[in-house]
Write a protein that holds these residues in place. Structure first.
Motif, short mmCIF file in Angstrom:
data_model
loop_
_atom_site.label_atom_id
_atom_site.label_comp_id
_atom_site.label_asym_id
_atom_site.label_seq_id
_atom_site.Cartn_x
_atom_site.Cartn_y
_atom_site.Cartn_z
N SER A 110 0.84 -1.21 0.00
CA SER A 110 0.00 0.00 0.00
C SER A 110 0.87 1.25 0.00
O SER A 110 1.96 1.29 0.58
N GLU A 111 0.35 2.27 -0.65
CA GLU A 111 1.04 3.56 -0.67
C GLU A 111 1.19 4.09 0.76
O GLU A 111 2.22 4.66 1.10
N GLN A 112 0.20 3.84 1.59
CA GLN A 112 0.21 4.34 2.96
C GLN A 112 1.41 3.80 3.73
O GLN A 112 2.12 4.55 4.40
N ALA A 139 2.79 5.42 13.18
CA ALA A 139 1.80 4.89 12.24
C ALA A 139 1.39 3.47 12.66
O ALA A 139 2.25 2.64 12.92
N PRO A 140 0.09 3.19 12.69
CA PRO A 140 -0.38 1.88 13.17
C PRO A 140 -0.40 0.79 12.10
O PRO A 140 -1.04 -0.23 12.29
N GLU A 161 4.11 -5.87 14.83
CA GLU A 161 5.10 -5.80 15.90
C GLU A 161 6.44 -6.37 15.43
O GLU A 161 7.49 -5.84 15.79
N ALA A 162 6.42 -7.42 14.64
CA ALA A 162 7.66 -7.98 14.10
C ALA A 162 8.34 -6.97 13.17
O ALA A 162 9.57 -6.79 13.22
N GLU A 163 7.57 -6.32 12.31
CA GLU A 163 8.14 -5.29 11.43
C GLU A 163 8.72 -4.15 12.24
O GLU A 163 9.81 -3.64 11.94
N ARG A 164 8.02 -3.73 13.28
CA ARG A 164 8.51 -2.64 14.14
C ARG A 164 9.85 -3.02 14.78
O ARG A 164 10.76 -2.19 14.84
#
Length: 152
Positions: free
Chosen positions: A65-67, A78-79, A83-86
């Motif tokens: 997604s562009e977002q 940004a939500p 959690e793994a990506e964070r």
């Protein structure tokens, strides 16, 4: 910006070494989306316009997604990231800026909540790989804009 040199033709053996590292990363089992997020975040921190252009195009071509692409520089607020990506993004920031504070224990601990030790090493290799590409592109003046992702 003007290209200083064509590093590919100036030292083909060095390019081959980097391509082997990239091939290893593609076979490492790392999630392709996560790998692109790491590439983009490190490239943002390093100011590598060519790599930002390339990897945002690649991630978009993968259907992201562009977002999520636009908000990556503000991922903490940004939500839209798991959690793994964070954890991986925080690791990316710490390793890219390793001279500032090393790798804080709390970042290490967060990563190990989502990834095993083998995957941790793979994440470090992913971060090192894009940091190396960033340094090559910035140092030799690779100009952004000409990259087109492969058709999927």
């Amino acid at each position: 910006m003007k290209e200083r040199m064509n590093y590919r033709s100036a030292n083909p053996e060095a390019l081959q070494a980097m391509l082997k590292l990239e091939a290893y990363m593609k076979s490492s089992g790392i999630d392709a989306t996560l790998y692109e997020l790491i590439k983009i975040r490190a490239s943002q921190l390093n100011g590598c316009a060519f790599c930002l252009d390339m990897h945002t195009k690649d991630l978009r071509a993968m259907g992201e997604s562009e977002q999520r692409i636009y908000l990556l520089s503000a991922w903490r607020e940004a939500p839209f990231y798991t959690e793994a990506e964070r954890a991986a993004l925080e690791l990316t920031e710490a390793v890219t800026r390793i001279a500032d504070a090393g790798l804080p224990q709390d970042v290490y601990d967060k990563v190990l909540l989502h990834f095993n030790e083998s995957q941790f090493v793979t994440l470090i290799m992913a971060i090192n790989t894009i940091n190396c590409w960033n340094r090559i592109a910035i140092s030799t003046g690779v100009v952004p804009g000409s990259y087109e992702p492969a058709k999927r």
